[in-house]
Motif scaffolding. Sequence first.
Motif, PDB file in Angstrom:
ATOM      1  N   LEU A  63      -5.030   5.429   2.998  1.00  0.00           N
ATOM      2  CA  LEU A  63      -4.186   4.264   2.716  1.00  0.00           C
ATOM      3  C   LEU A  63      -4.693   3.652   1.408  1.00  0.00           C
ATOM      4  CD1 LEU A  63      -3.096   1.559   5.239  1.00  0.00           C
ATOM      5  CD2 LEU A  63      -4.107   0.887   3.055  1.00  0.00           C
TER       6      LEU A  63
ATOM      7  N   ALA B 283      -4.719  -3.562   6.980  1.00  0.00           N
ATOM      8  CA  ALA B 283      -4.961  -2.383   6.141  1.00  0.00           C
ATOM      9  C   ALA B 283      -6.021  -1.458   6.758  1.00  0.00           C
ATOM     10  CB  ALA B 283      -5.400  -2.821   4.748  1.00  0.00           C
TER      11      ALA B 283
ATOM     12  N   TYR C 222       0.829  -1.203   0.000  1.00  0.00           N
ATOM     13  CA  TYR C 222       0.000   0.000   0.000  1.00  0.00           C
ATOM     14  C   TYR C 222       0.861   1.250   0.000  1.00  0.00           C
ATOM     15  CZ  TYR C 222       0.804   0.047   5.130  1.00  0.00           C
ATOM     16  OH  TYR C 222       1.367   0.054   6.381  1.00  0.00           O
TER      17      TYR C 222
ATOM     18  N   VAL D  72      -9.524   4.105   3.552  1.00  0.00           N
ATOM     19  CA  VAL D  72      -8.842   3.004   2.877  1.00  0.00           C
ATOM     20  C   VAL D  72      -9.461   2.819   1.496  1.00  0.00           C
ATOM     21  CG1 VAL D  72      -8.314   0.527   2.971  1.00  0.00           C
ATOM     22  CG2 VAL D  72      -8.329   1.891   5.077  1.00  0.00           C
TER      23      VAL D  72
END
Length: 383
Positions: A221, A241, A206, A250
Amino acid sequence: MSAFGDDRDADPNGPERTRALLPRAQTWAAFDGTTIVATAATIDHGLIVPGGAVLPMAGLTAVMVRPTHRRRGLLRELMRRHQDDARARGFAIGGLWSSEASIYGRFGYGLATEGDVLEIPDARTLELAAPRELDELEWIDEPTARALLPAIYARSVALRPGALVRSDLWWRERRFLEAPFMRGGASLRRHVLARRGGTYVGYVQYRQRPGWSDGLPAGKLEIVELVAVDARAEATLWQLALHVDLFPHVSWWNAPVDDVLAWSVTNSRQIRRRRNDGLWLRVEDVAVALAARTFDGDGAVRFAVEDTTWELVVEGGHAVRCAPTTESAELVMSRATLGALYLGGVPASRLARANLIAGSPEALRRADRMFVSAVVPWCPELF
Ligand SMILES: CC(C)(COP(=O)(O)OP(=O)(O)OC[C@H]1O[C@@H](n2cnc3c(N)ncnc32)[C@H](O)[C@@H]1OP(=O)(O)O)[C@@H](O)C(=O)NCCC(=O)NCCS
């Protein structure tokens, strides 16, 4: 060429990198005088088909026409050169990613894989449906990632129709390339492994885009890739994550449509999804392509593509016969529709409802049982 709006031409190592990836014989350019005004190229890929076999695929890439020369037939001419070359070199299948969904159907390509664009505006709000056993996590640096990721990827996608085999060159020049145009202002790639006992079972890559809103963390992210050998490893990497402090937003531009996340939380509406087209396929050699894949159901069906009717007989999951026949066709479809059907991501009956296949409900049900793949196709690779 600047057709995609980035500045990759400005990368001082760009031309050398492009040369390494694109052998000279497989690139085409149109000239106006001495100026290049349109380009296209073929990259030879290995496509994983249902059952796990690898079928060589002529991958079309770098298709660009200068705005000054658009809509004069240059793309059409480049497509002709690309497809002639692919046939001459014996490719049974061609594939591409399309910048716009409306371009390549006319050239015989059908949509074979889809992905989801995921946005989770605030991952802290997600509630896990049920606790589950997870794997260990291990943060690794870039050299370690270069050494370990290829084998984990190969194992994770071994049975995933639509995934591509990655050569060492591809890993070096595409997966680990950190050119500014690829980062778009975000951080370098981070790499985290999932480990079970002494075995690596998945990884997430990432980038981070820091941000604050009224003094509160609002960083983003961006998942580059998350692959795992099974659902437990996949859940482990999602847990990571979704819980990086200061980065509650995200996103992932290309999640498989069968990812584990949506069913792992109680409040899945917090996850925004937009279905996106992925790999487009054109079946050049019907007999070779169908012999390469396995089928989840046995049976027989006759289908017509352009002016040939094919008889396909599947026994024990394999095509024991796929040959032209003079008998009448039960299903009629275009070459592009066969491309959409090929990996088993969409049932023939659904394509028929869209008026893309003509045939009786019974023949369509038979084709559904034969063609649909239990493993959902996904192409992690944009090229
Ligand atoms: C898309 C692009 C390559 C088209 O090139 P072009 O030389 O203008 O295309 P052509 O004149 O050869 O057109 C061939 C056919 O495709 C159609 N077509 C071209 N671009 C299209 C588009 N964006 N959407 C729908 N149809 C399109 C044309 O209308 C024509 O149809 P016809 O033969 O039925 O009349 C060009 O606009 C371009 O470089 N775009 C930006 C970069 C890009 O998107 N590249 C594709 C990467 S996958």
